[in-house]
Design an enzyme around this catalytic site. Sequence first.
Site, PDB file in Angstrom:
ATOM      1  N   LYS A 276      -4.561  -5.719   5.719  1.00 45.48           N
ATOM      2  CA  LYS A 276      -3.598  -5.520   6.800  1.00 45.48           C
ATOM      3  C   LYS A 276      -3.365  -6.839   7.525  1.00 45.48           C
ATOM      4  O   LYS A 276      -4.322  -7.458   8.018  1.00 45.48           O
ATOM      5  CB  LYS A 276      -4.103  -4.443   7.775  1.00 45.48           C
ATOM      6  CG  LYS A 276      -4.394  -3.113   7.094  1.00 45.48           C
ATOM      7  CD  LYS A 276      -5.075  -2.119   8.015  1.00 45.48           C
ATOM      8  CE  LYS A 276      -4.143  -1.528   9.020  1.00 45.48           C
ATOM      9  NZ  LYS A 276      -4.765  -0.380   9.743  1.00 45.48           N
TER      10      LYS A 276
ATOM     11  N   ASP B 248     -13.966   1.360   9.635  1.00 42.28           N
ATOM     12  CA  ASP B 248     -14.547   0.079  10.025  1.00 42.28           C
ATOM     13  C   ASP B 248     -13.729  -1.036   9.384  1.00 42.28           C
ATOM     14  O   ASP B 248     -13.788  -1.250   8.177  1.00 42.28           O
ATOM     15  CB  ASP B 248     -16.005   0.020   9.552  1.00 42.28           C
ATOM     16  CG  ASP B 248     -16.765  -1.171  10.132  1.00 42.28           C
ATOM     17  OD1 ASP B 248     -16.202  -1.849  11.013  1.00 42.28           O
ATOM     18  OD2 ASP B 248     -17.913  -1.402   9.710  1.00 42.28           O
TER      19      ASP B 248
ATOM     20  N   GLY C 160       2.550   4.751   0.992  1.00 37.91           N
ATOM     21  CA  GLY C 160       2.875   5.302   2.300  1.00 37.91           C
ATOM     22  C   GLY C 160       4.018   4.562   2.963  1.00 37.91           C
ATOM     23  O   GLY C 160       4.576   3.604   2.415  1.00 37.91           O
TER      24      GLY C 160
ATOM     25  N   ALA D  69       0.836  -1.194   0.000  1.00 38.99           N
ATOM     26  CA  ALA D  69       0.000   0.000   0.000  1.00 38.99           C
ATOM     27  C   ALA D  69       0.876   1.250   0.000  1.00 38.99           C
ATOM     28  O   ALA D  69       1.976   1.243   0.562  1.00 38.99           O
ATOM     29  CB  ALA D  69      -0.911  -0.005   1.227  1.00 38.99           C
TER      30      ALA D  69
ATOM     31  N   GLY E 101       4.487   0.113   7.921  1.00 34.74           N
ATOM     32  CA  GLY E 101       4.120   0.096   9.328  1.00 34.74           C
ATOM     33  C   GLY E 101       4.971  -0.860  10.131  1.00 34.74           C
ATOM     34  O   GLY E 101       5.509  -1.844   9.601  1.00 34.74           O
ATOM     35  N   LEU E 102       5.114  -0.582  11.423  1.00 33.67           N
ATOM     36  CA  LEU E 102       5.891  -1.441  12.304  1.00 33.67           C
ATOM     37  C   LEU E 102       5.079  -2.622  12.814  1.00 33.67           C
ATOM     38  O   LEU E 102       5.650  -3.629  13.241  1.00 33.67           O
ATOM     39  CB  LEU E 102       6.403  -0.630  13.498  1.00 33.67           C
ATOM     40  CG  LEU E 102       7.343   0.538  13.183  1.00 33.67           C
ATOM     41  CD1 LEU E 102       7.746   1.246  14.467  1.00 33.67           C
ATOM     42  CD2 LEU E 102       8.562   0.073  12.413  1.00 33.67           C
TER      43      LEU E 102
END
Length: 593
Positions: free
Chosen positions: A355, A390, A336, A334, A339-340
């Site tokens: 995710k 959501d 950006g 994605a 993420g960690l």
Amino acid sequence: MTESGAPSHDPLSPTRNGGAEPALAAACARHIVAAFANYNADFRAITRRAPGRFDQRDLVGSQRDAAERIDLYDRAVKSAVAQLELKLGEHALDRPLWQAIRNEFAAAITGVPDNEFTKTFFSSITRRLFRTVGVAPEIEFVATDLDPLASVTSDIIFDTYTNRGALSLLVEDMLDELRLQSRWRDFDHSVQHVANEIERHHGQSGERRAVQRIELIKPVFYQIGRAYLVGRVIGRGYVRPLVIALKNTERGILVDTVMLNVDDVSILFGFTRSYFHVDLDRVGETVVFLKQLMPRKPVSELFTVLGRAKQGKTERFRELMRHLATATDRFVHAPGERGLVMVCFTLPSFDIVFKVIRDRFPYPKSVLREDVLAKYHFVFKHDRAGRLVDAQEFKRLRFRRALFAPELIEELLSETANTVHVEGDDLIFDHLYIERRMTPLNLYLRQVPAEVAERAVIDYGQAIRDLAYTNIFAGDLLLKNFGVTRHGRVIFYDYDELCQVSDCRFRDLPQAQNDEDEMRGEPWFYVGDNDVFPETFAKFLAFDEAQLATFMRVHGDILTADFWRQLQTRIAEGEVLEVLPYSHHRVRVAGSH
């Protein structure tokens, strides 16, 4: 054997050589039909509390009902599985028997309204019982075959109000027919307000032709502290959505706002809002009507926001599978920063993001996998206030490995090996979340003109406020953890540091006593696990100079501990702070008449 020595025929004995198996299959099918009927009755019973909650201005009760109703489905499925396991014993995982049960069940629900809901319930039972990976068409109803709108053959039933020459008379008839227990605060003023808004909107849009009629869905829609009349305005050559928000005050009911713009109505029915409580006999008919009003709104989101979250989840999977059948692109990371806690990926041609929780979280993250799961579950049941996406939870999904970019496969198999594994030519995902895709705020601010970026900066601050008013502290305020929707709204979507405002200890930043303390990289004072220093938020705001000045001008108080402590006091005293699903400039000010 019977006392006479004749063979006994227990209808619940799953034998193959007589007529017992058909009887057992039919009995199990009837049991599942009844289990869903009981669930649906409980769902509607909770939903029917909404008018009373509105009349009594019971916001706490409304929030409690919302959480209770969300829990119903999973509880009903667990209960049904437990009872069927007890009934079937060692034959609980007998696939030929379950094929027979499926066939009996399909015959039993023919003609039942919204029977795709019932099929989804059946599939929830078999998937949980067999821990199905991918799909098992012989013992479930495959989501790609379940079109919940295919069986909708009738139009929704409206209350219709015809313009007899004066729009105000039409509106008067419409509001006068509402069956609410509370009195109107100023009925004539509310009537004129609605009529004026409709006339003003059509004047601005160039549609000065007279309104011919208004059609309203019969049941009133309720969402926490507001009641909504939902329908459409019809004139010669045009149709517009119409939503009228009603507020109940100590002095009576008044019209709070009138929405006639597709974007405004779409936000109200959006993926960041709490689910409506509206007692519908046929949900599919309502979804068809709402889809006509909001053509860009996915059907899956309409089912979800009407409270049928499981059906919305099934429909989202169907939308995805239908898209994959013709897509030519592949799953990729994605947009950006990485993420960690999560590996996030997307299909560029489809506006959702996936995710997957990483196996290990690097420093400085200290949360555990169980903490992340709990926080997503918390958000699922909490008032999302239009600021939390959501996220739908999926388990044991199967995708063709060829659909994934090589670099994404490499990260998934190295960073999420406890969750993602290879089986032949497929990737199996034991667990993941699916959300609507948004543009990360940090990327958005670089891509848009200065005046658009300024609006996003202001809305970012408002998002933090709105969450705080519902007792949510985002925790990690980095811009990359917020996204921007197509409507320009800023939404928070990273929940691993999320917590409740009431659980935090908001402190003023101690002043350094000497230069040595001032120069230290680490705090020279004690910091507890729940300590938060709002003055330090500024270092996370990667704004340029003009953007930071805008933020400080509008939302500077958010960077003070006093703001948060005062809010904690209000929450502790039981005050419910409403976050409206419409812009404040359209709100009819209480006390204006």
